[in-house]
Scaffold this motif. Sequence first.
Motif, short mmCIF file in Angstrom:
data_model
loop_
_atom_site.label_atom_id
_atom_site.label_comp_id
_atom_site.label_asym_id
_atom_site.label_seq_id
_atom_site.Cartn_x
_atom_site.Cartn_y
_atom_site.Cartn_z
N TYR A 130 -10.87 19.47 1.78
CA TYR A 130 -9.64 20.01 2.37
C TYR A 130 -9.03 19.07 3.40
N LYS A 131 -9.75 18.03 3.82
CA LYS A 131 -9.16 17.03 4.71
C LYS A 131 -8.16 16.17 3.95
N ASN A 132 -8.24 16.21 2.60
CA ASN A 132 -7.22 15.61 1.74
C ASN A 132 -7.09 14.10 1.97
N ASN A 133 -8.21 13.42 2.15
CA ASN A 133 -8.15 12.00 2.47
C ASN A 133 -7.79 11.13 1.27
N ILE A 134 -7.86 11.67 0.07
CA ILE A 134 -7.39 10.91 -1.09
C ILE A 134 -5.90 10.62 -0.92
N THR A 135 -5.16 11.59 -0.40
CA THR A 135 -3.74 11.37 -0.12
C THR A 135 -3.58 10.28 0.94
N SER A 136 -4.44 10.28 1.95
CA SER A 136 -4.39 9.24 2.99
C SER A 136 -4.59 7.86 2.40
N VAL A 137 -5.52 7.74 1.47
CA VAL A 137 -5.77 6.44 0.82
C VAL A 137 -4.54 6.03 0.01
N ARG A 138 -3.90 6.98 -0.67
CA ARG A 138 -2.67 6.65 -1.41
C ARG A 138 -1.57 6.17 -0.46
N VAL A 139 -1.51 6.77 0.73
CA VAL A 139 -0.54 6.33 1.74
C VAL A 139 -0.82 4.88 2.13
N LEU A 140 -2.08 4.55 2.36
CA LEU A 140 -2.45 3.17 2.67
C LEU A 140 -1.98 2.24 1.56
N GLU A 141 -2.25 2.61 0.32
CA GLU A 141 -1.84 1.78 -0.82
C GLU A 141 -0.33 1.62 -0.85
N ASN A 142 0.42 2.70 -0.58
CA ASN A 142 1.89 2.62 -0.53
C ASN A 142 2.35 1.64 0.53
N LEU A 143 1.73 1.71 1.71
CA LEU A 143 2.11 0.82 2.81
C LEU A 143 1.84 -0.64 2.46
N ILE A 144 0.68 -0.90 1.88
CA ILE A 144 0.34 -2.28 1.51
C ILE A 144 1.31 -2.80 0.47
N LYS A 145 1.69 -1.95 -0.48
CA LYS A 145 2.67 -2.37 -1.51
C LYS A 145 4.03 -2.65 -0.90
N LYS A 146 4.31 -2.09 0.28
CA LYS A 146 5.57 -2.35 1.00
C LYS A 146 5.38 -3.49 2.02
N ASN A 147 4.30 -4.25 1.85
CA ASN A 147 3.99 -5.39 2.71
C ASN A 147 3.77 -5.04 4.17
N ILE A 148 3.23 -3.83 4.42
CA ILE A 148 2.85 -3.44 5.77
C ILE A 148 1.38 -3.79 5.95
N ASP A 149 1.07 -4.54 6.97
CA ASP A 149 -0.31 -4.90 7.28
C ASP A 149 -0.96 -3.70 7.96
N ALA A 150 -1.74 -2.95 7.17
CA ALA A 150 -2.32 -1.71 7.69
C ALA A 150 -3.77 -1.56 7.26
N ILE A 151 -4.52 -0.87 8.10
CA ILE A 151 -5.89 -0.50 7.76
C ILE A 151 -6.09 0.97 8.12
N CYS B 164 4.54 16.93 7.01
CA CYS B 164 4.87 16.66 5.62
C CYS B 164 4.11 17.61 4.70
N ASN B 165 4.58 17.70 3.48
CA ASN B 165 3.83 18.35 2.42
C ASN B 165 2.50 17.60 2.30
N PRO B 166 1.35 18.27 2.36
CA PRO B 166 0.07 17.56 2.36
C PRO B 166 -0.25 16.81 1.06
N TYR B 167 0.50 17.07 0.01
CA TYR B 167 0.27 16.37 -1.26
C TYR B 167 1.27 15.24 -1.50
N ASP B 168 2.25 15.08 -0.60
CA ASP B 168 3.33 14.13 -0.82
C ASP B 168 3.07 12.82 -0.08
N ASP B 169 2.36 11.92 -0.74
CA ASP B 169 2.01 10.64 -0.10
C ASP B 169 3.25 9.80 0.17
N LYS B 170 4.29 9.97 -0.61
CA LYS B 170 5.52 9.19 -0.38
C LYS B 170 6.23 9.65 0.90
#
Length: 174
Positions: free
Chosen positions: A13-34, A117-123
Motif C-alpha cells: 500500500y506504500k505504492n513504491n512501484i509508482t515511485s520507481v516509475r516516477v524516477l524512471e520518468n525523471l531520468i528519461k527527461k534528463n533529470i539527475d535524480a536518485i 496526486c492520484n496515487p496511480y498516476d506516475d505522470k
Amino acid sequence: KPKKILILGTAFYKNNITSVRVLENLIKKNIDAIIVWVGHKEDLSKISSYSNNIIGLPVLSKDKMPPIYKICDLLLFPSLYEGFGAPPLEAMRCGIPVVCSNTSTFPEIVKDAALMCNPYDDKEMTENILKLFENKDFYKKKVDEGLTRAKLFDYEKMHQKIINLYEEEIAKKE
C-alpha cells in the motif's frame, strides 16, 4: 548534484512501484535524480533498470529520520491508504516539500501545503516534482507552507489535551 527523492516502506500500500516509475520518468527527461528508499532490503536490480539511482536503507527509528529528511529534496509518498499519514507531516516539519496521494487522510493533513496526486498516476507525480525542481520560488513556497502546516500538529500539545480530557473525566466521577 542529483536531486534526492525520499520514499518509505515496502508494504504494497506504500505504492513504491509508482515511485520507481516516477524516477524512471525523471531520468528519461534528463533529470539527475536518485531515490533514497528507507525500509528497502531486497535486490534493487529486480525492481528497476535504474537500480544504480536507488539507495536502499534499512528501516530506521523515528529519531534517526530527521537527518534523512533534511538531506533529501522532497518526499514522494503515493501511499494508497494510511491511518494518519505521519511521513508527509514529518517531511514538512523538516523543511522539505511533499508530493503525496490525494486519498486517505492526506487532504486533511497536508491541505494545500503539499502537491497531491492520484496515487496511480506516475505522470502527474512526475509533473509535480518537475514544478518543484524547475521553480525555486515555488519550491520555497511549498517548504514555507509545509513548515506552517506542520505546526498545527504538535504531538506534545495533542498528548497534553488527551491527558487533560482524561483528568476531567476522572474528576467528574469522583
